[in-house]
Design a protein around this motif. Structure first.
Motif, short mmCIF file in Angstrom:
data_model
loop_
_atom_site.label_atom_id
_atom_site.label_comp_id
_atom_site.label_asym_id
_atom_site.label_seq_id
_atom_site.Cartn_x
_atom_site.Cartn_y
_atom_site.Cartn_z
N THR A 146 0.83 -1.22 -0.01
CA THR A 146 -0.12 0.02 0.09
C THR A 146 0.89 1.29 -0.03
O THR A 146 1.93 1.43 0.69
CB THR A 146 -0.84 -0.04 1.29
OG1 THR A 146 -1.73 -1.21 1.20
CG2 THR A 146 -1.85 1.29 1.53
N SER A 190 3.86 -5.00 3.40
CA SER A 190 3.32 -5.50 2.03
C SER A 190 2.72 -7.28 2.14
O SER A 190 3.06 -7.87 3.07
CB SER A 190 4.19 -5.67 0.92
OG SER A 190 5.38 -6.48 1.31
N LYS A 232 5.61 3.68 1.12
CA LYS A 232 5.00 2.29 1.49
C LYS A 232 4.45 2.59 2.75
O LYS A 232 5.25 3.03 3.73
CB LYS A 232 6.15 1.37 1.54
CG LYS A 232 5.39 -0.20 1.42
CD LYS A 232 6.37 -1.26 1.30
CE LYS A 232 6.72 -1.76 2.22
NZ LYS A 232 7.29 -2.67 3.03
N GLU A 271 1.21 5.49 -0.14
CA GLU A 271 0.76 6.93 0.00
C GLU A 271 1.58 8.10 -0.28
O GLU A 271 2.74 7.87 0.47
CB GLU A 271 0.16 6.92 1.40
CG GLU A 271 -0.88 8.10 1.70
CD GLU A 271 -1.51 8.08 3.03
OE1 GLU A 271 -1.02 8.82 3.66
OE2 GLU A 271 -2.37 7.37 3.11
#
Length: 127
Positions: free
Chosen positions: A14, A24, A20, A16
């Protein structure tokens, strides 16, 4: 003969603002695999290693089996969610045993464990 199992640890991340966030799916899968690997009887024939990225992002999670005289197999679309990661890791090690036992490394579709049947991204010829 040395065999290597490579696990992409960037898979199912993910992001943003270019950073990271959290752990993960690939890291979760790698952690599960290394836990099973410690009690796996074939550790002397297989190295397991984390790879920062295998560039198969649209097929996360990704693992590769490789050996000098055999084709390399890249498998993707492997589940890493909490409910299925244990089954995925066990299937990967089961498939690793099939790969190890084949002098030419070739694995028929029907003999691969279920999570690795439809997820072949590539079979790369040996060097």
């Amino acid at each position: 003969m040395v065999h290597r199992l490579m696990v992409c640890t960037t898979c199912a991340s993910t992001w943003e603002n270019g950073k990271k966030i959290g752990i993960s799916g690939g890291e979760i899968l790698f952690q599960e695999l290394t836990g099973l690997y410690q009690s796996w009887g074939d550790r002397s024939n297989f190295d397991i290693c984390a790879i920062a990225c295998m560039s198969a992002c649209s097929h996360a999670c990704v693992v590769t089996f490789a050996s000098p005289a055999k084709p390399s197999y890249v498998f993707g679309d492997l589940p890493s969610d909490a409910e299925r990661v244990g089954d995925t890791a066990a299937a990967i090690l089961q498939c690793a045993e099939i790969y190890r036992d084949r002098p030419n490394g070739l694995m028929a579709w029907k003999e691969r464990p279920e999570p690795l049947r439809n997820g072949v991204i590539a079979r790369i010829p040996p060097l």
